[in-house]
Design a protein around this motif. Structure first.
Motif, PDB file in Angstrom:
ATOM      1  N   GLN A   1       0.815  -1.204   0.000  1.00  0.00           N
ATOM      2  CA  GLN A   1       0.000   0.000   0.000  1.00  0.00           C
ATOM      3  C   GLN A   1       0.857   1.266   0.000  1.00  0.00           C
ATOM      4  O   GLN A   1       0.781   2.073  -0.918  1.00  0.00           O
ATOM      5  CB  GLN A   1      -0.930   0.013   1.204  1.00  0.00           C
ATOM      6  CG  GLN A   1      -1.897   1.185   1.209  1.00  0.00           C
ATOM      7  CD  GLN A   1      -2.902   1.066   2.351  1.00  0.00           C
ATOM      8  OE1 GLN A   1      -3.214  -0.019   2.829  1.00  0.00           O
ATOM      9  NE2 GLN A   1      -3.403   2.205   2.795  1.00  0.00           N
ATOM     10  N   HIS A   2       1.700   1.448   1.017  1.00  0.00           N
ATOM     11  CA  HIS A   2       2.455   2.695   1.135  1.00  0.00           C
ATOM     12  C   HIS A   2       3.546   2.826   0.067  1.00  0.00           C
ATOM     13  O   HIS A   2       3.645   3.866  -0.595  1.00  0.00           O
ATOM     14  CB  HIS A   2       3.040   2.828   2.540  1.00  0.00           C
ATOM     15  CG  HIS A   2       1.993   2.975   3.581  1.00  0.00           C
ATOM     16  ND1 HIS A   2       1.235   4.115   3.730  1.00  0.00           N
ATOM     17  CD2 HIS A   2       1.544   2.111   4.522  1.00  0.00           C
ATOM     18  CE1 HIS A   2       0.378   3.954   4.710  1.00  0.00           C
ATOM     19  NE2 HIS A   2       0.536   2.744   5.209  1.00  0.00           N
ATOM     20  N   GLN A   3       4.357   1.792  -0.094  1.00  0.00           N
ATOM     21  CA  GLN A   3       5.401   1.866  -1.112  1.00  0.00           C
ATOM     22  C   GLN A   3       4.791   1.921  -2.516  1.00  0.00           C
ATOM     23  O   GLN A   3       5.227   2.685  -3.364  1.00  0.00           O
ATOM     24  CB  GLN A   3       6.364   0.689  -0.985  1.00  0.00           C
ATOM     25  CG  GLN A   3       7.587   0.813  -1.883  1.00  0.00           C
ATOM     26  CD  GLN A   3       8.592  -0.310  -1.667  1.00  0.00           C
ATOM     27  OE1 GLN A   3       8.478  -1.099  -0.728  1.00  0.00           O
ATOM     28  NE2 GLN A   3       9.576  -0.388  -2.533  1.00  0.00           N
ATOM     29  N   ARG A   4       3.760   1.146  -2.748  1.00  0.00           N
ATOM     30  CA  ARG A   4       3.057   1.164  -4.043  1.00  0.00           C
ATOM     31  C   ARG A   4       2.522   2.561  -4.340  1.00  0.00           C
ATOM     32  O   ARG A   4       2.642   3.070  -5.446  1.00  0.00           O
ATOM     33  CB  ARG A   4       1.929   0.133  -4.044  1.00  0.00           C
ATOM     34  CG  ARG A   4       0.853   0.314  -5.098  1.00  0.00           C
ATOM     35  CD  ARG A   4       1.299   0.253  -6.537  1.00  0.00           C
ATOM     36  NE  ARG A   4       1.781  -1.047  -6.903  1.00  0.00           N
ATOM     37  CZ  ARG A   4       2.585  -1.261  -7.951  1.00  0.00           C
ATOM     38  NH1 ARG A   4       2.973  -0.275  -8.720  1.00  0.00           N
ATOM     39  NH2 ARG A   4       3.005  -2.467  -8.236  1.00  0.00           N
ATOM     40  N   ALA A   5       1.920   3.226  -3.346  1.00  0.00           N
ATOM     41  CA  ALA A   5       1.384   4.576  -3.544  1.00  0.00           C
ATOM     42  C   ALA A   5       2.497   5.566  -3.900  1.00  0.00           C
ATOM     43  O   ALA A   5       2.299   6.445  -4.752  1.00  0.00           O
ATOM     44  CB  ALA A   5       0.644   5.037  -2.293  1.00  0.00           C
ATOM     45  N   CYS A   6       3.648   5.422  -3.284  1.00  0.00           N
ATOM     46  CA  CYS A   6       4.780   6.314  -3.589  1.00  0.00           C
ATOM     47  C   CYS A   6       5.278   6.081  -5.015  1.00  0.00           C
ATOM     48  O   CYS A   6       5.538   7.039  -5.758  1.00  0.00           O
ATOM     49  CB  CYS A   6       5.914   6.095  -2.595  1.00  0.00           C
ATOM     50  SG  CYS A   6       5.518   6.624  -0.917  1.00  0.00           S
ATOM     51  N   VAL A   7       5.421   4.825  -5.405  1.00  0.00           N
ATOM     52  CA  VAL A   7       5.866   4.498  -6.764  1.00  0.00           C
ATOM     53  C   VAL A   7       4.859   5.030  -7.782  1.00  0.00           C
ATOM     54  O   VAL A   7       5.240   5.642  -8.790  1.00  0.00           O
ATOM     55  CB  VAL A   7       6.071   2.974  -6.915  1.00  0.00           C
ATOM     56  CG1 VAL A   7       6.244   2.576  -8.373  1.00  0.00           C
ATOM     57  CG2 VAL A   7       7.273   2.525  -6.085  1.00  0.00           C
ATOM     58  N   ASP A   8       3.581   4.832  -7.522  1.00  0.00           N
ATOM     59  CA  ASP A   8       2.551   5.341  -8.435  1.00  0.00           C
ATOM     60  C   ASP A   8       2.598   6.862  -8.535  1.00  0.00           C
ATOM     61  O   ASP A   8       2.449   7.430  -9.623  1.00  0.00           O
ATOM     62  CB  ASP A   8       1.159   4.896  -7.977  1.00  0.00           C
ATOM     63  CG  ASP A   8       0.917   3.405  -8.172  1.00  0.00           C
ATOM     64  OD1 ASP A   8       1.715   2.741  -8.878  1.00  0.00           O
ATOM     65  OD2 ASP A   8      -0.068   2.894  -7.601  1.00  0.00           O
ATOM     66  N   ALA A   9       2.815   7.534  -7.408  1.00  0.00           N
ATOM     67  CA  ALA A   9       2.892   9.001  -7.413  1.00  0.00           C
ATOM     68  C   ALA A   9       4.093   9.482  -8.223  1.00  0.00           C
ATOM     69  O   ALA A   9       3.993  10.466  -8.966  1.00  0.00           O
ATOM     70  CB  ALA A   9       2.968   9.530  -5.983  1.00  0.00           C
ATOM     71  N   VAL A  10       5.219   8.797  -8.100  1.00  0.00           N
ATOM     72  CA  VAL A  10       6.391   9.150  -8.904  1.00  0.00           C
ATOM     73  C   VAL A  10       6.059   8.996 -10.381  1.00  0.00           C
ATOM     74  O   VAL A  10       6.306   9.902 -11.189  1.00  0.00           O
ATOM     75  CB  VAL A  10       7.618   8.284  -8.529  1.00  0.00           C
ATOM     76  CG1 VAL A  10       8.757   8.497  -9.523  1.00  0.00           C
ATOM     77  CG2 VAL A  10       8.081   8.581  -7.116  1.00  0.00           C
ATOM     78  N   ASN A  11       5.496   7.865 -10.737  1.00  0.00           N
ATOM     79  CA  ASN A  11       5.197   7.603 -12.150  1.00  0.00           C
ATOM     80  C   ASN A  11       4.215   8.624 -12.727  1.00  0.00           C
ATOM     81  O   ASN A  11       4.360   9.040 -13.880  1.00  0.00           O
ATOM     82  CB  ASN A  11       4.681   6.176 -12.326  1.00  0.00           C
ATOM     83  CG  ASN A  11       5.806   5.170 -12.205  1.00  0.00           C
ATOM     84  OD1 ASN A  11       6.951   5.446 -12.553  1.00  0.00           O
ATOM     85  ND2 ASN A  11       5.489   3.995 -11.684  1.00  0.00           N
ATOM     86  N   GLN A  12       3.252   9.041 -11.948  1.00  0.00           N
ATOM     87  CA  GLN A  12       2.305  10.059 -12.421  1.00  0.00           C
ATOM     88  C   GLN A  12       2.997  11.399 -12.648  1.00  0.00           C
ATOM     89  O   GLN A  12       2.678  12.115 -13.595  1.00  0.00           O
ATOM     90  CB  GLN A  12       1.162  10.229 -11.417  1.00  0.00           C
ATOM     91  CG  GLN A  12       0.224   9.058 -11.360  1.00  0.00           C
ATOM     92  CD  GLN A  12      -0.745   9.155 -10.189  1.00  0.00           C
ATOM     93  OE1 GLN A  12      -0.731  10.105  -9.419  1.00  0.00           O
ATOM     94  NE2 GLN A  12      -1.594   8.138 -10.053  1.00  0.00           N
TER      95      GLN A  12
END
Length: 193
Positions: A30-41
């Motif tokens: 959840q937390h690491q995935r959200a950070c990776v997704d935010a970077v990619n966006q």
């Protein structure tokens, strides 16, 4: 090229009883995935679109830095822990621990004091300075030694979500458990030759 969520180097339940499967899965999935997704966006159509995560952390600012640094910190954290970890550092790292802190107990005491002294979210780090000396750094929020000249050897997540499920607000108990899973071999491998 998007940043990818790196897989855990062990199963989510492998750090039990020190960190529960549920806590590890929450942080990673959840937390690491959200950070990776935010970077990619945030990197779509920018100069960062094909950059590695570490470069984005070192060179970006603002919301992109916050997401990238936290993604990197979490990725690094999983390497700092291992099933049946702990023990004591060996070789060059053991020599430097002895020189700077007297022994591993002295290091743990100084590290824990620094970690417990942080009000709010952040990270505690064992770092190697360019002059070869060890130090403990505490960073707020997504702060990371990557933005300095020091080499991170171990990183401990002090965000509440890292320990609340297992230890509620008892950061001291969490730190005690964290040391039992510390990966000294990984820390030694981070030291430049």
């Amino acid at each position: 090229m998007p940043i990818e969520l790196t897989p855990l180097p062990y199963s989510p339940g492998a750090l039990q009883p020190h960190l529960s499967e549920r806590a590890v899965a929450l942080q990673h999935g959840q937390h690491q995935r959200a950070c990776v997704d935010a970077v990619n966006q945030r990197i779509i159509g920018t100069e960062w679109e094909d950059a590695p995560l570490e470069r984005i952390v070192r060179e970006s600012q603002g919301a992109l830095f916050e997401a990238a640094a936290q993604a990197w910190n979490l990725q690094f954290q999983w390497q700092c822990l291992r099933p049946r970890g702990s023990g004591d550092p060996q070789g060059r790292l053991a020599d430097r621990v002895k020189r700077r802190f007297g022994d591993v107990a002295g290091l743990r005491h100084a590290f824990n004091d620094a970690a417990l002294g942080l009000f709010g979210a952040g990270w505690a780090w064992l770092v190697l300075h360019p002059d070869g000396s060890l130090a403990i750094q505490v960073t707020r929020n997504a702060g990371t030694p990557l933005t300095s000249h020091s080499t991170p050897l171990l990183g401990c997540n002090l965000w509440e979500h890292a320990y609340y499920l297992d230890y509620q607000n008892d950061r001291a108990r969490y730190l005690e458990a964290w040391w039992k899973a510390a990966n000294w071999e990984f820390a030694s491998e981070q030291m430049p030759d």
